[in-house]
Scaffold this active site. Structure first.
Site: not given
Ligand SMILES: [Zn+2]
Length: 216
Positions: A86-87
């Site tokens: 994620d990110e």
């Protein structure tokens, strides 16, 4: 064939929720993944979604070799059926290359979630590398909305409530929760170009060609 998949979207489009959902669906089938994140809103070593879900994750520091981490994890007897990131926009380009190597040399699916462009409408280096290397790019279907009702495609940064288009590429903050003075808002391209955030649209200082859909 294992794949490197880039799930891309704006802020506020449910990326982290989908990342958590993919992890959940696979663990329901007995599969166990390694989850990386960077600068999550819930803090180091967490993957959280705006809907309130949160799980533990490995904080992918700037100097971490993600491929070496996986090899080490597996060598120590750890399970790794897939990798969720994620990110991913915050990763360095070389770390995206490491993700591709995890797919090719370790035969694992890698699902990377990230924002494509920053508040200046420029590609994040990590996202650029993902676009270059991914086997597949999925534009997330849970689309965010601009205040005008149009599809939000761009991320705006506000400082002290005013939209800015210059500054450091990474200043961690969030939509709906400003960190200090810095906040973010998703806008359609038209309103990003005109630097018209929701607050600015309510301020009444509109030129005649940028009337909101529902005046007053
Ligand atoms: Zn708009």
């Amino acid at each position: 064939m294992p794949e490197l998949v880039f799930f891309s979207g704006t802020m506020d489009c449910g990326k982290s929720t989908l990342a958590l959902q993919i992890g959940h669906n696979r663990s329901a089938r007995g599969l166990q993944g390694v989850i990386f994140t960077r600068d999550d809103r819930a803090g180091e070593g967490k993957l959280s979604s705006r809907l309130g879900l949160v799980t533990d994750a490995v904080e992918a520091d700037e100097d971490m070799d993600l491929y070496a981490y996986l090899v080490d994890h597996i060598t120590r007897g750890g399970r790794a059926d897939h990798v969720i990131v994620d990110e991913a926009q915050f990763l360095a380009p070389r770390q995206i290359d490491q993700l591709a190597r995890i797919v090719d040399d370790l035969n694992l699916d890698v699902f990377a979630f990230g924002i494509t462009t920053d508040f200046r409408t420029k590609l994040f280096p990590g996202s650029q590398r993902l676009i270059e290397l991914a086997d597949r790019i999925e534009a997330l279907q849970v689309e965010a909305m601009c205040w005008c009702g149009a599809r939000a495609t761009h991320n705006a940064r506000t400082v002290g409530g005013r939209m800015v288009v210059e500054g450091a590429q990474v200043v961690v903050g969030d939509v709906h929760h400003s960190t200090g003075d810095v906040g973010y808002e998703v806008l359609c391209r038209r309103h990003h170009r005109r630097r018209m955030t929701s607050a600015a649209s309510h301020a009444g200082a509109l030129s005649p060609d940028v009337l909101p859909v529902t005046p007053g």
